[in-house]
Design a protein around this motif. Structure first.
Motif, PDB file in Angstrom:
ATOM      1  N   VAL A  22      39.923  64.740 -20.128  1.00  0.00           N
ATOM      2  CA  VAL A  22      40.575  65.095 -18.869  1.00  0.00           C
ATOM      3  C   VAL A  22      39.796  64.550 -17.673  1.00  0.00           C
ATOM      4  CG1 VAL A  22      41.226  67.033 -17.385  1.00  0.00           C
ATOM      5  CG2 VAL A  22      41.685  67.145 -19.841  1.00  0.00           C
ATOM      6  N   VAL A  23      38.478  64.616 -17.749  1.00  0.00           N
ATOM      7  CA  VAL A  23      37.638  64.225 -16.604  1.00  0.00           C
ATOM      8  C   VAL A  23      37.427  62.719 -16.542  1.00  0.00           C
ATOM      9  CG1 VAL A  23      35.337  64.506 -15.595  1.00  0.00           C
ATOM     10  CG2 VAL A  23      36.517  66.471 -16.583  1.00  0.00           C
ATOM     11  N   LEU A  24      37.519  62.033 -17.676  1.00  0.00           N
ATOM     12  CA  LEU A  24      37.140  60.622 -17.747  1.00  0.00           C
ATOM     13  C   LEU A  24      37.877  59.731 -16.757  1.00  0.00           C
ATOM     14  CD1 LEU A  24      35.143  58.937 -19.338  1.00  0.00           C
ATOM     15  CD2 LEU A  24      36.972  58.393 -20.968  1.00  0.00           C
ATOM     16  N   PRO A  25      39.185  59.909 -16.487  1.00  0.00           N
ATOM     17  CA  PRO A  25      39.830  59.038 -15.502  1.00  0.00           C
ATOM     18  C   PRO A  25      39.253  59.154 -14.090  1.00  0.00           C
ATOM     19  CG  PRO A  25      41.475  60.125 -16.866  1.00  0.00           C
ATOM     20  CD  PRO A  25      40.157  60.769 -17.170  1.00  0.00           C
ATOM     21  N   PHE A  26      38.582  60.262 -13.794  1.00  0.00           N
ATOM     22  CA  PHE A  26      38.016  60.462 -12.452  1.00  0.00           C
ATOM     23  C   PHE A  26      36.492  60.622 -12.522  1.00  0.00           C
ATOM     24  CE2 PHE A  26      42.362  62.029 -12.267  1.00  0.00           C
ATOM     25  CZ  PHE A  26      42.848  61.399 -11.141  1.00  0.00           C
ATOM     26  N   ILE A  27      35.881  60.055 -13.551  1.00  0.00           N
ATOM     27  CA  ILE A  27      34.454  60.279 -13.748  1.00  0.00           C
ATOM     28  C   ILE A  27      33.632  59.696 -12.611  1.00  0.00           C
ATOM     29  CG2 ILE A  27      34.205  58.192 -15.131  1.00  0.00           C
ATOM     30  CD1 ILE A  27      32.348  61.534 -15.610  1.00  0.00           C
ATOM     31  N   GLU A  28      34.085  58.558 -12.036  1.00  0.00           N
ATOM     32  CA  GLU A  28      33.311  57.970 -10.943  1.00  0.00           C
ATOM     33  C   GLU A  28      33.337  58.855  -9.703  1.00  0.00           C
ATOM     34  OE1 GLU A  28      37.377  55.886 -10.869  1.00  0.00           O
ATOM     35  OE2 GLU A  28      35.949  56.674 -12.327  1.00  0.00           O
ATOM     36  N   TYR A  29      34.446  59.555  -9.475  1.00  0.00           N
ATOM     37  CA  TYR A  29      34.519  60.451  -8.326  1.00  0.00           C
ATOM     38  C   TYR A  29      33.697  61.722  -8.572  1.00  0.00           C
ATOM     39  CZ  TYR A  29      38.358  57.415  -6.909  1.00  0.00           C
ATOM     40  OH  TYR A  29      39.116  56.329  -6.551  1.00  0.00           O
ATOM     41  N   VAL A  30      33.679  62.182  -9.811  1.00  0.00           N
ATOM     42  CA  VAL A  30      32.860  63.353 -10.135  1.00  0.00           C
ATOM     43  C   VAL A  30      31.378  63.045  -9.931  1.00  0.00           C
ATOM     44  CG1 VAL A  30      32.188  64.931 -11.985  1.00  0.00           C
ATOM     45  CG2 VAL A  30      34.578  64.246 -11.747  1.00  0.00           C
ATOM     46  N   LEU A  31      30.936  61.912 -10.441  1.00  0.00           N
ATOM     47  CA  LEU A  31      29.539  61.521 -10.253  1.00  0.00           C
ATOM     48  C   LEU A  31      29.242  61.228  -8.790  1.00  0.00           C
ATOM     49  CD1 LEU A  31      29.127  59.200 -13.376  1.00  0.00           C
ATOM     50  CD2 LEU A  31      28.343  61.559 -13.104  1.00  0.00           C
ATOM     51  N   GLY A  32      30.213  60.658  -8.087  1.00  0.00           N
ATOM     52  CA  GLY A  32      30.029  60.434  -6.659  1.00  0.00           C
ATOM     53  C   GLY A  32      29.876  61.731  -5.892  1.00  0.00           C
ATOM     54  N   ALA A  33      30.617  62.760  -6.302  1.00  0.00           N
ATOM     55  CA  ALA A  33      30.472  64.072  -5.662  1.00  0.00           C
ATOM     56  C   ALA A  33      29.081  64.647  -5.899  1.00  0.00           C
ATOM     57  CB  ALA A  33      31.535  65.027  -6.190  1.00  0.00           C
ATOM     58  N   VAL A  34      28.559  64.451  -7.103  1.00  0.00           N
ATOM     59  CA  VAL A  34      27.211  64.954  -7.401  1.00  0.00           C
ATOM     60  C   VAL A  34      26.174  64.238  -6.538  1.00  0.00           C
ATOM     61  CG1 VAL A  34      25.460  65.152  -9.205  1.00  0.00           C
ATOM     62  CG2 VAL A  34      27.856  65.621  -9.744  1.00  0.00           C
ATOM     63  N   VAL A  35      26.299  62.916  -6.433  1.00  0.00           N
ATOM     64  CA  VAL A  35      25.341  62.152  -5.626  1.00  0.00           C
ATOM     65  C   VAL A  35      25.443  62.535  -4.159  1.00  0.00           C
ATOM     66  CG1 VAL A  35      24.716  59.833  -4.854  1.00  0.00           C
ATOM     67  CG2 VAL A  35      25.274  60.233  -7.251  1.00  0.00           C
ATOM     68  N   LEU A  36      26.664  62.646  -3.642  1.00  0.00           N
ATOM     69  CA  LEU A  36      26.844  62.985  -2.228  1.00  0.00           C
ATOM     70  C   LEU A  36      26.346  64.398  -1.937  1.00  0.00           C
ATOM     71  CD1 LEU A  36      27.890  62.170   0.531  1.00  0.00           C
ATOM     72  CD2 LEU A  36      30.169  62.943  -0.144  1.00  0.00           C
ATOM     73  N   ALA A  37      26.638  65.342  -2.825  1.00  0.00           N
ATOM     74  CA  ALA A  37      26.146  66.708  -2.635  1.00  0.00           C
ATOM     75  C   ALA A  37      24.622  66.745  -2.681  1.00  0.00           C
ATOM     76  CB  ALA A  37      26.735  67.635  -3.693  1.00  0.00           C
ATOM     77  N   TYR A  38      24.033  65.934  -3.543  1.00  0.00           N
ATOM     78  CA  TYR A  38      22.571  65.879  -3.615  1.00  0.00           C
ATOM     79  C   TYR A  38      21.984  65.353  -2.304  1.00  0.00           C
ATOM     80  CZ  TYR A  38      17.919  64.603  -5.243  1.00  0.00           C
ATOM     81  OH  TYR A  38      16.563  64.481  -5.373  1.00  0.00           O
ATOM     82  N   LEU A  39      22.651  64.375  -1.697  1.00  0.00           N
ATOM     83  CA  LEU A  39      22.174  63.851  -0.420  1.00  0.00           C
ATOM     84  C   LEU A  39      22.316  64.876   0.702  1.00  0.00           C
ATOM     85  CD1 LEU A  39      23.665  60.240  -0.510  1.00  0.00           C
ATOM     86  CD2 LEU A  39      21.271  60.869  -0.775  1.00  0.00           C
ATOM     87  N   LEU A  40      23.386  65.653   0.651  1.00  0.00           N
ATOM     88  CA  LEU A  40      23.652  66.608   1.724  1.00  0.00           C
ATOM     89  C   LEU A  40      22.953  67.945   1.534  1.00  0.00           C
ATOM     90  CD1 LEU A  40      27.492  66.023   2.185  1.00  0.00           C
ATOM     91  CD2 LEU A  40      25.626  65.047   3.527  1.00  0.00           C
ATOM     92  N   MET A  41      22.388  68.192   0.374  1.00  0.00           N
ATOM     93  CA  MET A  41      21.814  69.507   0.093  1.00  0.00           C
ATOM     94  C   MET A  41      20.698  69.910   1.052  1.00  0.00           C
ATOM     95  SD  MET A  41      22.285  72.114  -1.809  1.00  0.00           S
ATOM     96  CE  MET A  41      23.267  71.467  -3.162  1.00  0.00           C
ATOM     97  N   PRO A  42      19.749  69.018   1.414  1.00  0.00           N
ATOM     98  CA  PRO A  42      18.728  69.443   2.395  1.00  0.00           C
ATOM     99  C   PRO A  42      19.323  69.829   3.744  1.00  0.00           C
ATOM    100  CG  PRO A  42      18.013  67.468   1.229  1.00  0.00           C
ATOM    101  CD  PRO A  42      19.449  67.681   0.866  1.00  0.00           C
ATOM    102  N   LEU A  43      20.306  69.060   4.212  1.00  0.00           N
ATOM    103  CA  LEU A  43      20.963  69.417   5.481  1.00  0.00           C
ATOM    104  C   LEU A  43      21.735  70.718   5.353  1.00  0.00           C
ATOM    105  CD1 LEU A  43      22.301  65.896   6.556  1.00  0.00           C
ATOM    106  CD2 LEU A  43      20.269  67.086   7.403  1.00  0.00           C
TER     107      LEU A  43
END
Length: 385
Positions: A22-43
């Protein structure tokens, strides 16, 4: 109990396989959300103390849309317009000067204009494709970005609690879990922040060189160099190298050579010296592994693989390093209950005591005879000879 555990493990395996499908068609967006959230977490940690967690997450997501999505959309629209104009023959380049230079310097008689129109049409076909493909791509992209921002919101809100939950339920000790998570965080921070910082620095320095050389549309090409700066080896050279070659081809040899020297000595130094300091040392990864992770990640995951690829290799290295350095800590000591059970198994049981009594010549029978003789003496009777 074992049957119940096996059944639950089987259910988990089936559910994990279906979830992956189910997740595989949008896996790049899921991983992108993790990376973006990691960048925004200190702020988010600082801003949430003032305005609250939900408001902070929404504000950071809107800021990310303005800072990332809007410039990318602008570049894509501008590229589409340039390709369309190029395909129509509206070429804002000094074609005659380029053809003259090629004929004089290299003896090549080339009609450049038709080649550029063909290239523009090919690029336009690649960007647009058929109407159905454009609609399907737009639908998939819109759903993907919507999913990305929702995941960023919930990751900012619940991400720290999820990390703490994984630490508490990990079979590793708390000390080893903290050490492993610390190495993973250091690697991730070095790769993600380092790549972005180096790319921005390289793009800005390269844009300054383009402006000094008189290249038009400096802001556009600066943003393009920032994006290309995320790629090792290639980087901003694809822009300033082509720009310097174009200046030489149109007869502006001095500016072309100066731009080439500036790119080699100044712009490339950012990639050759700053990148190893910012990324390699911070992430504790060999530059070869970073390069492999970048290109492998792009091949598998697309643009987001720029960050995910090196992070995955970094997580592997951190896990192996933690296992090797803390091998004795990972091995669980024998519980006290098992030691007590093992000691109890060495003590003679009731059956062993009875067996020992039967084997002993001075066993219960002899003891009974001795007691009977003693009782007889106590009654004053003579012992039987």
């Amino acid at each position: 109990m074992k049957r119940q555990q096996a059944f639950l493990l089987g259910c988990i395996a089936v559910a994990a396989a279906v979830s992956l499908a189910v997740v595989l068609p949008f896996i790049e967006y899921v991983l992108g959300a993790v990376v973006l959230a990691y960048l925004l977490m200190p702020l988010h940690g600082r801003l949430s103390d003032r305005v609250g967690g939900r408001v902070s997450a929404v504000l950071l997501i809107l800021s990310s849309v303005v800072a990332v999505v809007v410039p990318l959309a602008f570049v894509a629209l501008r590229l589409y317009r340039d390709m369309r104009e190029l395909a129509r023959g509206n070429i804002d380049l000094q074609i005659a000067a380029v053809e003259a230079t090629l004929a004089e310097e290299f003896g090549i008689d080339v009609d450049v204009a038709p080649m550029l129109r063909t290239a523009g049409q090919d690029g336009l076909d690649l960007l647009t494709g058929s109407v159905g493909d454009v609609f399907a791509t737009a639908m998939h992209t819109g759903m993907g970005f919507g999913l990305l921002f929702f995941l960023v919101y919930y990751t900012l809100r619940d991400g720290p609690a999820l990390v703490e939950w994984t630490k508490e339920h990990s079979p590793l000790s708390r000390e080893i879990s903290d050490e492993l998570y610390g190495q993973i965080e250091q690697t991730t921070w070095g790769v993600v922040i380092g790549h972005i910082a180096v790319a921005v620095m390289q793009g800005l320095i390269g844009g300054l060189g383009l402006w000094l050389a008189g290249i038009p549309k400096v802001f556009f090409w600066t943003f393009v160099m920032i994006i290309l700066g995320l790629l090792p080896l290639v980087g901003a050279f694809a822009v300033w190298g082509a720009a310097s070659a174009y200046l030489v081809a149109v007869g502006d040899t001095a500016n072309g050579l100066l731009l080439a020297a500036y790119g080699l000595l100044v712009v490339s130094s950012v990639d050759n010296f700053v990148r190893p300091i910012v990324i390699d040392r911070r992430a504790n990864l060999n530059p070869g592994l970073i390069l492999l992770g970048v290109f492998g990640g792009i091949y598998v995951l697309g643009f987001i693989g720029l960050f995910v690829g090196p992070v995955v290799l970094g997580v592997l290295i951190a896990t192996v390093k933690t296992y090797v350095e803390g091998y004795e800590k990972v091995i669980e000591p024998v519980p006290d209950a098992e030691v007590a059970a093992s000691a109890a198994s060495d003590d003679p049981g009731p059956l062993d005591a009875e067996a020992g009594a039967l084997d002993d010549p001075s066993g219960p029978i002899d003891d009974a005879e001795d007691r009977s003789e003693t009782d007889g003496l106590a009654d004053g009777a003579d012992p039987v000879e």
